[in-house]
Design a protein around this motif. Sequence first.
Motif: not given
Length: 245
Positions: A35-37, A60-61, A91-95
């Motif tokens: 779920l991100g971070d 997800v981001q 990669y993390i920017k486009s989640l």
Amino acid sequence: MERIALVSDIHGNIPALEAVLLDIKQRGIEKIYCLGDLVGKGPHPEKSIDIIRDTCDIVVQGNWDDFLPNETNNTYIQWYQHRLSSEQLSYIKSLPFSYDFMMSGRKIRLFHASSTSVHHRVYPWDSLDKRKEMFTNTEKTGGLNGRKPDVVCYGDIHYAFIHHIQEKVLINVGSVGNPLDMTQASYVILEGDNGSDVVSSFAIQLVRVPYDIELAIRQAREEGMPELEPYIDELRTATYRGLKK
Ligand SMILES: [Mn+2]
């Protein structure tokens, strides 16, 4: 019946992530959603990204994943940026913002913080109206039309809970790498008929996993991480630095 493990807010804490992944493996669970971070706060964002990409079927981001790749003069943020390759930053920017799936006749939605933004924070003690907004469809969740979720799972606040709200269920999966409710890593297991539209029994488990906190602190120290003392204090006491000011 199938089980899915939900992990969130790893924040570059590898000993905590490894303890949680081992626990998931020992239970024989093969599907993991994140779920991100993945990044920020802890010393090893680059390893966190590699391991999560390797082990999770869905990611997800989070708020850190969104803002960390942005250009900044802030030297604290730059310290984390410099540990990532340009490929990892993109990669993390486009989640994706959210992910929906069916289990035991429930529509389950995953996102990091709220239905409107990765930067919009919702606490368990917020008003009922604010918590009910977690179940609305928004442009971010894929449009206003269609069935609304019955179960929402999120991260962001590093504080695990399950609320039943008028036939709906709001779940915070807590944090793997920076828990702020107790000093053990947190994750959630959902169990039911994955992919099924037919209502049947459905289970939610909150799992807490002890991990080697002093190893995590040594790793942060060895890397010369900035803002080390507040980080150490959070890992040892599970008290958010923002509340101590
Ligand atoms: Mn977080």
